[in-house]
Structure formats: C-alpha cells, structure tokens
Design an enzyme around this catalytic site. Structure first.
Site, PDB file in Angstrom:
ATOM      1  N   SER A  52       0.836  -1.057  -0.097  1.00 57.14           N
ATOM      2  CA  SER A  52      -0.518   0.181   0.187  1.00 57.14           C
ATOM      3  C   SER A  52       0.865   1.100  -0.064  1.00 57.14           C
ATOM      4  CB  SER A  52      -1.222   0.124   1.461  1.00 57.14           C
ATOM      5  OG  SER A  52      -1.745   1.037   1.846  1.00 57.14           O
ATOM      6  N   MET A  75     -12.348  -5.046   5.443  1.00 54.75           N
ATOM      7  CA  MET A  75     -11.408  -4.052   5.803  1.00 54.75           C
ATOM      8  C   MET A  75     -10.873  -5.358   7.637  1.00 54.75           C
ATOM      9  SD  MET A  75     -10.517  -1.949   3.595  1.00 54.75           S
ATOM     10  CE  MET A  75     -10.086  -0.667   5.376  1.00 54.75           C
ATOM     11  N   HIS A 108      -8.431   1.146  -3.944  1.00 52.52           N
ATOM     12  CA  HIS A 108      -9.500   1.276  -3.070  1.00 52.52           C
ATOM     13  C   HIS A 108     -10.073   3.081  -3.127  1.00 52.52           C
ATOM     14  CE1 HIS A 108     -10.609   0.082   0.831  1.00 52.52           C
ATOM     15  NE2 HIS A 108     -11.116   0.378   0.651  1.00 52.52           N
ATOM     16  N   HIS A 118      -1.472  -1.521  -4.203  1.00 50.39           N
ATOM     17  CA  HIS A 118      -2.209  -0.792  -4.016  1.00 50.39           C
ATOM     18  C   HIS A 118      -2.520   0.848  -3.553  1.00 50.39           C
ATOM     19  CE1 HIS A 118      -5.828  -1.507  -1.669  1.00 50.39           C
ATOM     20  NE2 HIS A 118      -5.655  -0.796  -0.657  1.00 50.39           N
ATOM     21  N   ASP A 120      -7.841  -5.698   4.192  1.00 51.79           N
ATOM     22  CA  ASP A 120      -6.538  -5.051   3.937  1.00 51.79           C
ATOM     23  C   ASP A 120      -6.690  -4.637   5.370  1.00 51.79           C
ATOM     24  OD1 ASP A 120      -5.543  -2.214   3.861  1.00 51.79           O
ATOM     25  OD2 ASP A 120      -6.597  -1.836   2.370  1.00 51.79           O
ATOM     26  N   GLY A 121      -5.595  -4.335   6.268  1.00 51.07           N
ATOM     27  CA  GLY A 121      -5.508  -3.420   7.335  1.00 51.07           C
ATOM     28  C   GLY A 121      -5.249  -4.359   8.391  1.00 51.07           C
ATOM     29  N   GLY A 144       0.648  -2.445   4.538  1.00 57.04           N
ATOM     30  CA  GLY A 144       1.353  -0.925   4.514  1.00 57.04           C
ATOM     31  C   GLY A 144       3.102  -1.119   4.598  1.00 57.04           C
ATOM     32  N   GLY A 187      -3.646   4.732   7.928  1.00 59.14           N
ATOM     33  CA  GLY A 187      -2.890   3.293   7.695  1.00 59.14           C
ATOM     34  C   GLY A 187      -2.377   3.112   9.669  1.00 59.14           C
ATOM     35  N   MET A 208      -9.240   7.998  -0.817  1.00 59.16           N
ATOM     36  CA  MET A 208      -9.992   8.769   0.196  1.00 59.16           C
ATOM     37  C   MET A 208      -9.942  10.329   0.042  1.00 59.16           C
ATOM     38  SD  MET A 208      -7.735   7.340   3.599  1.00 59.16           S
ATOM     39  CE  MET A 208      -6.529   5.803   3.806  1.00 59.16           C
TER      40      MET A 208
END
Length: 227
Positions: A7, A134, A63, A30, A172-173, A194, A141, A34
């Site tokens: 990410s 998620m 995303h 990725h 993701d996360g 990330g 992040g 936002m």
C-alpha cells in the site's frame, strides 16, 4: 497463489515513483483513494493514479474510500487502474457499477467495512472479481489488525466455495508477518500490506517474505484442500 499488494499509503509521497519501483516484485500496487467525506482523511486522486501508472509496470489496485463511487470509479479505470474497489456502504447501484468497471477493462471489487456483514451481498458475488474485507476501520494506515474479522473472512470463503466462484478474497489493515498467516488460514488470498512493506529496510524482501508465509499457511488450510 497468495498475492501481496503493498500500500503506497505507507510510502514516501515525495518519492512515489521510486517507492513504486522498490516493490516491483509485488503482484499489485495498492492505491488508497480517500475523499475526507466517506473516511476522515484525504489522500490522492486520478492525476496521481495516472502518474503512477506511467512510473511502474506493477498493475494498480485502487481502493476507493469515497462517496458516490458510482460516479467516480469509472474514471480510475480510465486513469489506468487494473482493479477498482468501491465500498458497499457507499455505492448506490453496486451491480451496475461492477459491470461498468468490468466493461471498461478492469477487475471489479467491492469492499466491506468491519461492521458490514457479508451475508446480504451473497447474491452479488458472481458480479465481482474480488471482495475486500477491511481488517481495520478504513481511513488511516498503521492501525492494529482486528482479529474479530477472522470469522467473517471464513464465512466469505465458504460463500465463495459454495458458489464455485473464482473470486479473490482480499484483506486490508494491519497485515504483517505476525497476522498474515491467520488471514490466509481463514481464507484470504490477496493481502494489502503497508507499513510491513514500506517500513522494512528491504521492501522487496518484505514482499517475498510475506508471500512465503501466506502460501505456507494456505497450503495447510482446510479451505485450500483441492483448491
């Protein structure tokens, strides 16, 4: 086969082209978009996606954590994204949107926030190429992985198997060396990482290490037997 998608939210935004090249062994790059409305943060948009597409051969996985993806998602395909993810909570007509993304030549993906159940969307799954669960609240992040999402990943994998779909299941996360094996065992096969990648001294090596961990966990997972 496990896919690792670094990410760029965790990259150095002043050196995005170099940061993209640093992970060219990854499956996808990725890109978190936002809008400061759907989530409380503002990142990047179409011009950056276009620029990144020219700076790397790694396909872009966008995303969209934005309001009104029905209007904006197609422009990310036109900007060069190979996969576009919209949020179920934000889309007015998810089936129509998924079909439009596919018609423009990209993979269509839908994301679910932690509190959004998968079951109401079971009938939509054949319209998608990927589903993103998620494993943190979207917007920032570096958050800690939510273990309470593991049962949801398992239920989603069961639905994918039930319908015989070739649907990728992304998480993701908080994905890192300490959490990726649990995600893979539960049924995920695409992993957004990330800080676990960009916080490492050797980002490309981190990608290889995470992929090896995920593939070993998948090989031992009940859901993958005969997969």
């Amino acid at each position: 086969m496990a896919q690792i998608n670094p990410s760029i939210l965790s990259a150095d935004f002043a050196r995005l082209a170099e940061e993209a090249k640093a992970v060219e062994g990854a499956d996808w790059l990725h890109v978190d978009v936002m809008d400061n409305h759907f989530v409380p943060n503002l990142t990047l948009g179409v011009p950056i996606v276009e620029a990144l597409g020219k700076a790397t051969d790694t396909p872009l996985d966008c995303h969209l954590m934005i309001e009104d993806p029905d209007r904006w998602a197609p422009s990310y395909v036109e900007a060069g994204a190979g996969s576009v993810t919209f949020h179920a909570e934000a889309a007015a007509a998810p089936v129509r949107l998924a079909r439009e993304i596919r018609a423009k030549g990209a993979r269509a993906s839908m994301a679910l926030k932690p509190a959004t159940p998968i079951e109401p969307y079971e009938d939509l799954l054949p319209e998608l190429d990927m589903l993103l669960i998620m494993t943190v609240e979207p917007g920032f992040g570096g958050q800690a992985f939510l273990d309470i999402m593991l049962p949801k990943i398992r239920r989603t994998r069961e639905l994918i198997s039930k319908h015989g779909l070739e649907l990728w299941l992304q998480v993701d996360g908080g994905v890192s060396a300490s959490t990726i094996e649990r995600c893979a065992e539960a049924g995920a096969d695409v992993f957004v990482a990330g800080s676990a990648v960009y916080g490492a001294d050797d980002p490309a090596g981190a990608v290889r290490g995470l992929r090896a961990q995920a593939e070993a966990a998948t090989a031992a997972a009940p859901w993958a037997c005969g997969h």
